[in-house]
Design a protein around this motif. Structure first.
Motif, PDB file in Angstrom:
ATOM      1  N   GLY A 193     -12.038  33.929 -12.403  1.00  0.00           N
ATOM      2  CA  GLY A 193     -11.369  35.217 -12.406  1.00  0.00           C
ATOM      3  C   GLY A 193     -11.612  35.958 -13.704  1.00  0.00           C
ATOM      4  N   VAL A 194     -11.591  37.295 -13.621  1.00  0.00           N
ATOM      5  CA  VAL A 194     -11.663  38.123 -14.831  1.00  0.00           C
ATOM      6  C   VAL A 194     -10.284  38.716 -15.043  1.00  0.00           C
ATOM      7  N   ILE A 195      -9.751  38.495 -16.247  1.00  0.00           N
ATOM      8  CA  ILE A 195      -8.374  38.873 -16.526  1.00  0.00           C
ATOM      9  C   ILE A 195      -8.348  39.748 -17.767  1.00  0.00           C
ATOM     10  N   SER A 196      -7.564  40.824 -17.705  1.00  0.00           N
ATOM     11  CA  SER A 196      -7.421  41.673 -18.891  1.00  0.00           C
ATOM     12  C   SER A 196      -6.625  40.899 -19.941  1.00  0.00           C
ATOM     13  N   THR A 197      -6.791  41.276 -21.212  1.00  0.00           N
ATOM     14  CA  THR A 197      -6.135  40.501 -22.268  1.00  0.00           C
ATOM     15  C   THR A 197      -4.611  40.545 -22.165  1.00  0.00           C
ATOM     16  N   ASP A 198      -4.067  41.493 -21.376  1.00  0.00           N
ATOM     17  CA  ASP A 198      -2.614  41.470 -21.170  1.00  0.00           C
ATOM     18  C   ASP A 198      -2.213  40.715 -19.893  1.00  0.00           C
ATOM     19  N   GLY A 199      -3.162  40.007 -19.289  1.00  0.00           N
ATOM     20  CA  GLY A 199      -2.802  39.066 -18.217  1.00  0.00           C
ATOM     21  C   GLY A 199      -2.911  39.609 -16.805  1.00  0.00           C
ATOM     22  N   LEU A 200      -3.492  40.789 -16.636  1.00  0.00           N
ATOM     23  CA  LEU A 200      -3.638  41.343 -15.283  1.00  0.00           C
ATOM     24  C   LEU A 200      -5.013  41.010 -14.721  1.00  0.00           C
ATOM     25  N   MET A 201      -5.055  40.618 -13.453  1.00  0.00           N
ATOM     26  CA  MET A 201      -6.297  40.208 -12.810  1.00  0.00           C
ATOM     27  C   MET A 201      -7.171  41.433 -12.539  1.00  0.00           C
ATOM     28  N   MET A 202      -8.438  41.381 -12.943  1.00  0.00           N
ATOM     29  CA  MET A 202      -9.379  42.479 -12.692  1.00  0.00           C
ATOM     30  C   MET A 202     -10.277  42.141 -11.499  1.00  0.00           C
ATOM     31  N   ALA A 203     -10.578  40.865 -11.317  1.00  0.00           N
ATOM     32  CA  ALA A 203     -11.363  40.406 -10.166  1.00  0.00           C
ATOM     33  C   ALA A 203     -11.165  38.900 -10.075  1.00  0.00           C
ATOM     34  N   ALA A 204     -11.172  38.374  -8.862  1.00  0.00           N
ATOM     35  CA  ALA A 204     -10.934  36.934  -8.731  1.00  0.00           C
ATOM     36  C   ALA A 204     -11.631  36.353  -7.514  1.00  0.00           C
ATOM     37  N   GLU A 205     -12.139  35.144  -7.690  1.00  0.00           N
ATOM     38  CA  GLU A 205     -12.657  34.346  -6.578  1.00  0.00           C
ATOM     39  C   GLU A 205     -11.926  33.005  -6.645  1.00  0.00           C
ATOM     40  N   LEU A 206     -10.757  32.979  -6.031  1.00  0.00           N
ATOM     41  CA  LEU A 206      -9.889  31.798  -6.116  1.00  0.00           C
ATOM     42  C   LEU A 206      -9.686  31.186  -4.735  1.00  0.00           C
ATOM     43  N   PRO A 207      -9.462  29.865  -4.656  1.00  0.00           N
ATOM     44  CA  PRO A 207      -9.047  29.277  -3.388  1.00  0.00           C
ATOM     45  C   PRO A 207      -7.613  29.728  -3.066  1.00  0.00           C
ATOM     46  N   GLN A 208      -7.247  29.657  -1.798  1.00  0.00           N
ATOM     47  CA  GLN A 208      -5.927  30.134  -1.364  1.00  0.00           C
ATOM     48  C   GLN A 208      -4.779  29.415  -2.070  1.00  0.00           C
ATOM     49  N   SER A 209      -5.046  28.176  -2.504  1.00  0.00           N
ATOM     50  CA  SER A 209      -3.979  27.383  -3.108  1.00  0.00           C
ATOM     51  C   SER A 209      -3.576  27.908  -4.490  1.00  0.00           C
ATOM     52  N   LEU A 210      -4.398  28.785  -5.060  1.00  0.00           N
ATOM     53  CA  LEU A 210      -4.103  29.284  -6.408  1.00  0.00           C
ATOM     54  C   LEU A 210      -3.631  30.727  -6.365  1.00  0.00           C
ATOM     55  N   ASP A 211      -2.556  30.976  -7.081  1.00  0.00           N
ATOM     56  CA  ASP A 211      -1.971  32.304  -7.103  1.00  0.00           C
ATOM     57  C   ASP A 211      -2.595  33.139  -8.222  1.00  0.00           C
ATOM     58  N   GLU A 212      -3.051  34.337  -7.892  1.00  0.00           N
ATOM     59  CA  GLU A 212      -3.708  35.216  -8.882  1.00  0.00           C
ATOM     60  C   GLU A 212      -2.838  35.482 -10.093  1.00  0.00           C
ATOM     61  N   ASP A 213      -1.561  35.773  -9.834  1.00  0.00           N
ATOM     62  CA  ASP A 213      -0.660  36.112 -10.932  1.00  0.00           C
ATOM     63  C   ASP A 213      -0.478  34.933 -11.885  1.00  0.00           C
ATOM     64  N   ARG A 214      -0.429  33.742 -11.309  1.00  0.00           N
ATOM     65  CA  ARG A 214      -0.237  32.552 -12.136  1.00  0.00           C
ATOM     66  C   ARG A 214      -1.459  32.318 -13.026  1.00  0.00           C
ATOM     67  N   VAL A 215      -2.656  32.450 -12.427  1.00  0.00           N
ATOM     68  CA  VAL A 215      -3.892  32.276 -13.205  1.00  0.00           C
ATOM     69  C   VAL A 215      -3.956  33.330 -14.316  1.00  0.00           C
ATOM     70  N   GLY A 216      -3.599  34.568 -13.980  1.00  0.00           N
ATOM     71  CA  GLY A 216      -3.617  35.647 -14.965  1.00  0.00           C
ATOM     72  C   GLY A 216      -2.654  35.391 -16.108  1.00  0.00           C
ATOM     73  N   ALA A 217      -1.441  35.001 -15.765  1.00  0.00           N
ATOM     74  CA  ALA A 217      -0.411  34.795 -16.789  1.00  0.00           C
ATOM     75  C   ALA A 217      -0.766  33.628 -17.708  1.00  0.00           C
ATOM     76  N   MET A 218      -1.217  32.504 -17.143  1.00  0.00           N
ATOM     77  CA  MET A 218      -1.541  31.336 -17.964  1.00  0.00           C
ATOM     78  C   MET A 218      -2.768  31.633 -18.841  1.00  0.00           C
ATOM     79  N   SER A 219      -3.737  32.371 -18.290  1.00  0.00           N
ATOM     80  CA  SER A 219      -4.936  32.710 -19.066  1.00  0.00           C
ATOM     81  C   SER A 219      -4.570  33.564 -20.276  1.00  0.00           C
ATOM     82  N   ALA A 220      -3.746  34.565 -20.047  1.00  0.00           N
ATOM     83  CA  ALA A 220      -3.365  35.462 -21.152  1.00  0.00           C
ATOM     84  C   ALA A 220      -2.563  34.709 -22.209  1.00  0.00           C
ATOM     85  N   ALA A 221      -1.672  33.821 -21.766  1.00  0.00           N
ATOM     86  CA  ALA A 221      -0.850  33.064 -22.721  1.00  0.00           C
ATOM     87  C   ALA A 221      -1.725  32.123 -23.560  1.00  0.00           C
ATOM     88  N   MET A 222      -2.654  31.408 -22.898  1.00  0.00           N
ATOM     89  CA  MET A 222      -3.534  30.479 -23.627  1.00  0.00           C
ATOM     90  C   MET A 222      -4.434  31.234 -24.598  1.00  0.00           C
TER      91      MET A 222
END
Lengths: 120, 120
Positions: A24-53
């Motif tokens: 996924g491509v995530i803006s530095t404030d944690g919003l998803m810009m584009a994603a290729e995720l399996p259904q089991s993964l939530d976009e918002d969760r990936v975005g939030a954890m990426s921005a925090a890390m």
């Protein structure tokens, strides 16, 4: 469409290796810009954890004299999370299986991050 | 003395490679148990950043289906920070130069973490 082009880069990246499960491509404030995720993964969760890390990783790199942060890698028993800066404003997050060959993944992800940086 | 034995493991680790600049054993709540750091680095700062990264890295690994976290690697333009679980209660944090050979560092750090785990 820029979003379509980002998605196309992610599809291509996921296709380079059977060990890459999601990206996924995530803006530095944690919003998803584009994603290729399996259904089991939530976009918002990936975005939030990426921005925090990314935020804590940057601070750690600076506090411990490592300069500007390029990448963060987390190794878990069930696989890897690799976060790579794609320019100033975005991060490329990739999830890979535990048997992934890190050298290859690093190379493919670096190329994709470069393409994303040129696009944004 | 257990502290002396931990320090001895760290001295040995720092000696395995000229690219390893510093290492420390930190309790999961961020307190330094043993450290071999250059004067320019503050023990408390290394401890605090290690504990924070470990905590967020663990949560990220779990939220993104990567299971229990083993390691976090931060790559900065001026070098690497590698944090490795050494059993339940401690983390081994290593700072390495940007030209470090990651494969070798991973191997040496894994061995040291194993020795630390057996000691604590």
């Amino acid at each position: 469409m820029r979003a379509d082009m980002l998605t196309s880069i992610l599809k291509q990246l996921n296709g380079t290796s059977a060990e890459i499960e999601a990206s996924g491509v995530i803006s530095t404030d944690g919003l998803m810009m584009a994603a290729e995720l399996p259904q089991s993964l939530d976009e918002d969760r990936v975005g939030a954890m990426s921005a925090a890390m990314l935020s804590l990783g940057s601070r750690t790199a600076q506090e411990l004299d490592r300069g500007h942060m390029d990448q963060v890698l987390i190794k878990g028993e069930k696989g890897y999370v690799l976060m790579t800066q794609a320019g100033q404003d975005a991060v490329l997050t990739v999830l890979a299986k535990p048997n992934a060959k890190l050298g290859l993944i690093f190379l493919d992800v670096k190329r994709a991050a470069q393409s994303i940086q040129e696009l944004i």
